[in-house]
Design a protein around this motif. Structure first.
Motif, PDB file in Angstrom:
ATOM      1  N   SER A  26      21.540  15.966  -0.997  1.00  0.00           N
ATOM      2  CA  SER A  26      21.161  14.732  -0.298  1.00  0.00           C
ATOM      3  C   SER A  26      22.424  13.921  -0.040  1.00  0.00           C
ATOM      4  CB  SER A  26      20.159  13.917  -1.128  1.00  0.00           C
ATOM      5  OG  SER A  26      20.718  13.545  -2.367  1.00  0.00           O
ATOM      6  N   GLY A  27      22.329  13.042   0.950  1.00  0.00           N
ATOM      7  CA  GLY A  27      23.462  12.194   1.266  1.00  0.00           C
ATOM      8  C   GLY A  27      24.622  12.919   1.897  1.00  0.00           C
ATOM      9  N   GLU A  28      24.403  14.152   2.399  1.00  0.00           N
ATOM     10  CA  GLU A  28      25.466  14.899   3.055  1.00  0.00           C
ATOM     11  C   GLU A  28      25.270  14.856   4.564  1.00  0.00           C
ATOM     12  OE1 GLU A  28      25.920  18.809   1.523  1.00  0.00           O
ATOM     13  OE2 GLU A  28      26.009  18.177  -0.568  1.00  0.00           O
ATOM     14  N   SER A  29      26.279  15.340   5.291  1.00  0.00           N
ATOM     15  CA  SER A  29      26.182  15.329   6.752  1.00  0.00           C
ATOM     16  C   SER A  29      25.137  16.311   7.255  1.00  0.00           C
ATOM     17  CB  SER A  29      27.545  15.657   7.371  1.00  0.00           C
ATOM     18  OG  SER A  29      28.013  16.915   6.930  1.00  0.00           O
ATOM     19  N   VAL A  30      24.859  17.355   6.477  1.00  0.00           N
ATOM     20  CA  VAL A  30      23.785  18.296   6.795  1.00  0.00           C
ATOM     21  C   VAL A  30      22.752  18.200   5.685  1.00  0.00           C
ATOM     22  CG1 VAL A  30      23.147  20.694   7.198  1.00  0.00           C
ATOM     23  CG2 VAL A  30      25.368  19.852   7.990  1.00  0.00           C
ATOM     24  N   ALA A 151      21.080  32.479  20.011  1.00  0.00           N
ATOM     25  CA  ALA A 151      20.809  31.061  20.251  1.00  0.00           C
ATOM     26  C   ALA A 151      19.354  30.873  20.678  1.00  0.00           C
ATOM     27  CB  ALA A 151      21.753  30.511  21.314  1.00  0.00           C
ATOM     28  N   LYS A 152      18.864  31.771  21.519  1.00  0.00           N
ATOM     29  CA  LYS A 152      17.466  31.696  21.963  1.00  0.00           C
ATOM     30  C   LYS A 152      16.528  31.950  20.797  1.00  0.00           C
ATOM     31  CE  LYS A 152      14.263  33.607  25.378  1.00  0.00           C
ATOM     32  NZ  LYS A 152      14.118  34.563  26.520  1.00  0.00           N
ATOM     33  N   ARG A 153      16.875  32.955  19.979  1.00  0.00           N
ATOM     34  CA  ARG A 153      15.998  33.281  18.845  1.00  0.00           C
ATOM     35  C   ARG A 153      16.006  32.165  17.802  1.00  0.00           C
ATOM     36  NH1 ARG A 153      13.183  33.183  15.547  1.00  0.00           N
ATOM     37  NH2 ARG A 153      12.180  34.781  14.256  1.00  0.00           N
ATOM     38  N   PHE A 154      17.140  31.538  17.582  1.00  0.00           N
ATOM     39  CA  PHE A 154      17.222  30.435  16.625  1.00  0.00           C
ATOM     40  C   PHE A 154      16.595  29.149  17.185  1.00  0.00           C
ATOM     41  CE2 PHE A 154      21.029  32.579  14.548  1.00  0.00           C
ATOM     42  CZ  PHE A 154      20.379  32.797  13.355  1.00  0.00           C
ATOM     43  N   ASP A 155      16.306  29.144  18.485  1.00  0.00           N
ATOM     44  CA  ASP A 155      15.752  27.947  19.124  1.00  0.00           C
ATOM     45  C   ASP A 155      16.648  26.747  18.803  1.00  0.00           C
ATOM     46  OD1 ASP A 155      14.043  26.343  20.591  1.00  0.00           O
ATOM     47  OD2 ASP A 155      12.658  26.004  18.923  1.00  0.00           O
ATOM     48  N   VAL A 156      17.925  26.859  19.198  1.00  0.00           N
ATOM     49  CA  VAL A 156      18.928  25.881  18.785  1.00  0.00           C
ATOM     50  C   VAL A 156      18.585  24.481  19.279  1.00  0.00           C
ATOM     51  CG1 VAL A 156      20.763  27.589  18.645  1.00  0.00           C
ATOM     52  CG2 VAL A 156      20.409  26.356  20.788  1.00  0.00           C
ATOM     53  N   GLN A 157      18.983  23.508  18.490  1.00  0.00           N
ATOM     54  CA  GLN A 157      18.763  22.101  18.808  1.00  0.00           C
ATOM     55  C   GLN A 157      20.001  21.549  19.492  1.00  0.00           C
ATOM     56  OE1 GLN A 157      15.523  20.954  17.868  1.00  0.00           O
ATOM     57  NE2 GLN A 157      15.504  23.164  17.527  1.00  0.00           N
ATOM     58  N   GLY A 158      19.974  21.442  20.819  1.00  0.00           N
ATOM     59  CA  GLY A 158      21.131  20.966  21.558  1.00  0.00           C
ATOM     60  C   GLY A 158      21.516  21.975  22.626  1.00  0.00           C
ATOM     61  N   GLU A 159      22.764  21.911  23.083  1.00  0.00           N
ATOM     62  CA  GLU A 159      23.255  22.783  24.150  1.00  0.00           C
ATOM     63  C   GLU A 159      24.168  23.854  23.572  1.00  0.00           C
ATOM     64  OE1 GLU A 159      25.693  22.528  28.414  1.00  0.00           O
ATOM     65  OE2 GLU A 159      25.592  20.788  27.068  1.00  0.00           O
ATOM     66  N   ASP A 170      22.110  17.533  19.398  1.00  0.00           N
ATOM     67  CA  ASP A 170      21.449  16.449  20.131  1.00  0.00           C
ATOM     68  C   ASP A 170      21.129  15.267  19.229  1.00  0.00           C
ATOM     69  OD1 ASP A 170      19.444  17.449  18.553  1.00  0.00           O
ATOM     70  OD2 ASP A 170      18.103  18.007  20.200  1.00  0.00           O
ATOM     71  N   GLY A 171      21.800  15.196  18.084  1.00  0.00           N
ATOM     72  CA  GLY A 171      21.596  14.084  17.160  1.00  0.00           C
ATOM     73  C   GLY A 171      20.741  14.412  15.964  1.00  0.00           C
ATOM     74  N   GLY A 172      19.969  15.494  16.053  1.00  0.00           N
ATOM     75  CA  GLY A 172      19.175  15.948  14.920  1.00  0.00           C
ATOM     76  C   GLY A 172      19.899  17.077  14.195  1.00  0.00           C
ATOM     77  N   PRO A 173      19.394  17.498  13.046  1.00  0.00           N
ATOM     78  CA  PRO A 173      20.076  18.550  12.303  1.00  0.00           C
ATOM     79  C   PRO A 173      19.916  19.912  12.962  1.00  0.00           C
ATOM     80  CG  PRO A 173      18.000  18.018  11.225  1.00  0.00           C
ATOM     81  CD  PRO A 173      18.168  17.027  12.349  1.00  0.00           C
ATOM     82  N   ARG A 201      27.117  15.641  11.750  1.00  0.00           N
ATOM     83  CA  ARG A 201      26.056  14.628  11.732  1.00  0.00           C
ATOM     84  C   ARG A 201      25.305  14.589  13.063  1.00  0.00           C
ATOM     85  NH1 ARG A 201      25.935  11.581   7.269  1.00  0.00           N
ATOM     86  NH2 ARG A 201      27.786  11.538   5.937  1.00  0.00           N
ATOM     87  N   ASN A 202      25.943  15.063  14.111  1.00  0.00           N
ATOM     88  CA  ASN A 202      25.280  15.139  15.418  1.00  0.00           C
ATOM     89  C   ASN A 202      24.525  16.449  15.592  1.00  0.00           C
ATOM     90  OD1 ASN A 202      24.886  13.956  18.125  1.00  0.00           O
ATOM     91  ND2 ASN A 202      26.060  15.726  18.825  1.00  0.00           N
ATOM     92  N   GLY A 203      24.685  17.378  14.641  1.00  0.00           N
ATOM     93  CA  GLY A 203      24.002  18.660  14.731  1.00  0.00           C
ATOM     94  C   GLY A 203      24.833  19.773  15.332  1.00  0.00           C
TER      95      GLY A 203
END
Length: 221
Positions: A26-30, A151-159, A170-173, A201-203
């Motif tokens: 807890s309290g970490e960037s990830v 990347a498609k299989r992991f359903d990545v969060q962001g670009e 995109d700001g989430g983990p 921290r931005n993911g």
């Protein structure tokens, strides 16, 4: 005391275990909270727990499947506790997942893939061959094609940028395998350089993969 490792179906993962996993770091960037981990329970097939006595010291979601026709171990969200035994816990978890792979895919080389946000996580890939990306290696078109598939299989969060094997968050983990070094100065400088400019921290995350040979997998049995 030897570390105890258990891999089981995610359907058998209890709410209390989810809470225990969320409390590991807890309290970490990830950081993955109960809500994140509950969704991961639904998204993955298997989960591995590593315990030192009764204390949870590492966990990781994974699934074994064929991606692009090749046998693959996909490592999902995971974490190791900041302790003197964190590297041992990571090795124990990875070995348990690879042992599952040799049983599922006997006599085949197996692709192993994960999202990473810290150079220390490359420790998990030490047993693998042909790791991509890696220092001093220029990825080819086939490597980039693998990155896009993953990347498609992991359903990545962001670009995802295929030439960089990098997810711009995109700001989430991003659901990385979260591992940090007990001594950051011990991480090879050329490996650390692969993560220059990452904003965890931005993911931001790296998609990395390598091959476990049938000969090396057989040694785990």
């Amino acid at each position: 005391m030897a570390l105890e490792v258990e891999t089981k179906d995610c359907t058998a993962l209890s709410d209390s275990e989810i809470c225990e996993m969320a409390e590991l770091v807890s309290g970490e960037s990830v950081y993955f909270d109960v809500g994140h981990l509950s969704k991961q329970r639904d998204a993955w097939v298997l989960v591995t727990h590593v315990r030192d006595g009764s204390r949870l010291v590492a966990y990781g979601f994974c699934t074994l499947e064929r991606v692009g026709g090749d046998p693959t171990v996909l490592m999902g969200a995971g974490a190791t506790k900041r302790s003197a035994r964190r590297d041992s816990a990571l090795r124990a978890m990875v070995n348990a997942q690879l042992r599952r792979a040799v049983l599922a895919f006997p006599d085949e080389d197996v692709l192993v893939a994960a999202q990473m946000a810290d150079a220390a996580t490359f420790t998990a890939f030490k047993p693998l061959d042909r790791v991509v990306p890696r220092p001093g290696y220029e990825p080819n078109g086939e490597d980039r094609a693998w990155g896009r598939r993953l990347a498609k299989r992991f359903d990545v969060q962001g670009e995802y940028k295929a030439r960089e094997f990098r997810v711009y968050g995109d700001g989430g983990p991003s659901f990385v395998l979260n591992h940090t070094a007990a001594r950051p100065e011990a991480v090879p400088a050329d490996v650390a350089a692969l993560f220059d400019g990452y904003d965890t921290r931005n993911g931001d995350a790296m998609i990395a993969f390598g091959w476990a040979t049938r000969e090396d997998l057989a040694k785990l049995l």
